[in-house]
Scaffold this motif. Structure first.
Motif, short mmCIF file in Angstrom:
data_model
loop_
_atom_site.label_atom_id
_atom_site.label_comp_id
_atom_site.label_asym_id
_atom_site.label_seq_id
_atom_site.Cartn_x
_atom_site.Cartn_y
_atom_site.Cartn_z
N SER A 146 1.09 -1.61 -0.03
CA SER A 146 -0.02 0.12 0.23
C SER A 146 1.18 1.14 -0.05
CB SER A 146 -1.06 0.16 1.14
OG SER A 146 -1.81 1.40 1.77
N ASP A 147 1.83 1.41 0.75
CA ASP A 147 2.92 2.04 0.99
C ASP A 147 3.83 2.42 -0.47
OD1 ASP A 147 4.56 4.71 1.86
OD2 ASP A 147 6.05 3.29 2.57
N LEU A 148 4.02 1.81 -1.68
CA LEU A 148 4.55 1.72 -2.24
C LEU A 148 3.98 2.03 -3.69
CD1 LEU A 148 7.15 -1.57 -2.74
CD2 LEU A 148 7.57 0.17 -2.17
N SER A 149 2.50 1.89 -3.20
CA SER A 149 1.16 2.36 -4.68
C SER A 149 1.09 3.27 -4.18
CB SER A 149 -0.10 0.92 -4.06
OG SER A 149 -0.03 0.25 -4.59
N GLU A 150 1.21 4.06 -3.12
CA GLU A 150 1.06 5.74 -2.95
C GLU A 150 1.83 6.03 -3.32
OE1 GLU A 150 0.11 5.95 1.36
OE2 GLU A 150 -1.64 4.55 1.47
N ASN A 151 3.40 6.05 -3.21
CA ASN A 151 4.36 6.43 -3.71
C ASN A 151 4.56 6.66 -5.50
OD1 ASN A 151 5.45 8.05 -1.13
ND2 ASN A 151 4.00 5.61 -0.22
N ILE A 152 3.99 5.63 -5.97
CA ILE A 152 3.93 5.65 -7.34
C ILE A 152 3.23 6.21 -8.44
CG2 ILE A 152 4.00 3.97 -9.53
CD1 ILE A 152 4.85 1.59 -7.36
N THR A 153 3.65 7.25 -9.18
CA THR A 153 2.90 7.99 -10.09
C THR A 153 2.63 7.38 -11.09
OG1 THR A 153 4.96 8.88 -11.06
CG2 THR A 153 3.97 9.89 -8.51
N ASN A 154 1.78 8.17 -11.77
CA ASN A 154 1.42 7.22 -13.18
C ASN A 154 2.83 7.25 -13.83
OD1 ASN A 154 -1.39 6.85 -13.07
ND2 ASN A 154 -1.91 8.84 -13.38
N GLU A 155 3.76 8.12 -13.81
CA GLU A 155 4.44 8.15 -14.46
C GLU A 155 5.84 7.15 -14.29
OE1 GLU A 155 8.23 11.54 -15.54
OE2 GLU A 155 6.56 12.51 -16.32
N ASP A 156 5.43 7.12 -12.92
CA ASP A 156 6.70 6.52 -12.38
C ASP A 156 6.13 4.69 -12.92
OD1 ASP A 156 8.36 7.86 -11.09
OD2 ASP A 156 6.86 7.93 -9.44
N LEU A 157 4.96 4.13 -12.88
CA LEU A 157 4.24 2.80 -13.31
C LEU A 157 4.62 2.89 -14.75
CD1 LEU A 157 2.58 0.86 -12.44
CD2 LEU A 157 0.56 2.05 -13.09
N GLU A 158 4.47 3.85 -15.35
CA GLU A 158 5.09 3.00 -17.15
C GLU A 158 6.02 3.26 -16.61
OE1 GLU A 158 2.81 3.26 -18.95
OE2 GLU A 158 1.20 3.25 -18.02
N GLN A 159 7.28 3.52 -16.67
CA GLN A 159 8.79 3.13 -16.12
C GLN A 159 9.07 1.68 -15.64
OE1 GLN A 159 11.02 6.16 -14.37
NE2 GLN A 159 12.66 4.44 -14.35
N LEU A 160 7.99 1.42 -14.67
CA LEU A 160 8.20 0.30 -14.25
C LEU A 160 8.32 -0.99 -14.83
CD1 LEU A 160 7.21 1.23 -9.93
CD2 LEU A 160 9.49 0.75 -10.97
N LYS A 161 6.44 -0.98 -15.26
CA LYS A 161 5.98 -1.38 -16.50
C LYS A 161 6.70 -1.39 -17.55
CE LYS A 161 1.62 0.89 -17.03
NZ LYS A 161 0.76 0.33 -17.33
N SER A 162 7.49 -0.24 -17.59
CA SER A 162 8.43 -0.68 -19.14
C SER A 162 9.79 -1.28 -18.33
CB SER A 162 9.18 0.67 -19.58
OG SER A 162 10.19 0.41 -21.02
N ALA A 163 9.79 -1.60 -17.59
CA ALA A 163 11.84 -2.37 -16.59
C ALA A 163 10.90 -3.95 -17.04
CB ALA A 163 11.37 -1.91 -15.52
N CYS A 164 10.13 -3.93 -16.83
CA CYS A 164 9.54 -5.49 -16.55
C CYS A 164 8.73 -6.01 -17.87
CB CYS A 164 8.97 -5.75 -15.51
SG CYS A 164 7.52 -5.06 -14.98
N LYS A 165 9.07 -5.76 -19.25
CA LYS A 165 7.82 -5.35 -20.42
C LYS A 165 8.44 -7.32 -20.29
CE LYS A 165 10.95 -3.36 -22.91
NZ LYS A 165 11.07 -2.03 -23.56
N GLU A 166 9.37 -7.52 -20.38
CA GLU A 166 9.45 -9.08 -20.81
C GLU A 166 9.35 -9.87 -19.52
OE1 GLU A 166 14.44 -9.59 -20.88
OE2 GLU A 166 14.20 -7.95 -21.84
N ASP A 167 8.45 -9.67 -18.71
CA ASP A 167 8.15 -10.46 -17.85
C ASP A 167 6.32 -10.33 -17.63
OD1 ASP A 167 10.22 -12.24 -16.98
OD2 ASP A 167 10.54 -9.95 -15.99
N ILE A 168 5.90 -9.02 -18.31
CA ILE A 168 4.70 -8.66 -18.34
C ILE A 168 3.93 -8.42 -19.89
CG2 ILE A 168 2.31 -7.05 -17.13
CD1 ILE A 168 4.49 -7.32 -15.30
N PRO A 169 3.56 -9.56 -20.52
CA PRO A 169 3.32 -8.57 -21.67
C PRO A 169 1.97 -7.11 -22.10
CG PRO A 169 2.17 -10.87 -21.34
CD PRO A 169 2.44 -10.18 -19.94
N GLU A 170 2.34 -6.72 -22.59
CA GLU A 170 2.30 -5.32 -22.97
C GLU A 170 0.14 -4.91 -22.41
OE1 GLU A 170 2.33 -1.67 -26.07
OE2 GLU A 170 3.50 -2.85 -25.54
#
Length: 129
Positions: free
Chosen positions: A9-33
């Motif tokens: 919950s704490d981590l979620s609250e500190n992740i902006t939409n821009e951060d989330l896009e970067q995090l998803k990009s960092a794990c794009k090999e593991d999570i289908p787009e």
């Protein structure tokens, strides 16, 4: 389990939409787009749990993602959880399979505030004559 939920919950609250896009990009090999589009940070953590990338005692994946995404603040929170809740010390972390990043120790110094002795004090500028 309450501490783990609190951590996410704490981590979620500190992740902006821009951060989330970067995090998803960092794990794009593991999570289908197609599965990572239009999800919130809480849904992202849920997806990682469902795909065995994240668990209460398995935080190495998000530690790695936070490190490569240049979010030492989030990485530090995960490390604090691991050392206080899971009781895995910095000395033990090299020997355990719960973490892949013994280099994460370096981020603790970045986040903490400097002591009075560490602050460089500048002399006043010279007076004009």
């Amino acid at each position: 389990m309450a501490e783990y939920s609190s951590l996410l919950s704490d981590l979620s609250e500190n992740i902006t939409n821009e951060d989330l896009e970067q995090l998803k990009s960092a794990c794009k090999e593991d999570i289908p787009e197609d599965q990572s589009n239009n999800i919130s940070s809480k849904e992202w953590f849920s997806y990682l749990e469902k795909n065995d990338k994240l668990a209460q005692d398995n935080l190495s994946y998000i530690e790695h993602i936070f490190e490569i995404s240049r979010r030492p603040d989030l990485l530090t929170r995960v490390i604090e959880y691991r050392t206080t809740v899971l009781k895995i010390s910095e000395d033990d972390e090299i020997d355990t399979k719960l973490t892949r990043i013994p280099s994460a120790k370096k981020y603790k110094d970045i986040i903490r505030q400097p002591s009075e002795d560490e602050i460089i004090k500048l002399a006043p500028p010279p007076k004009k004559v």
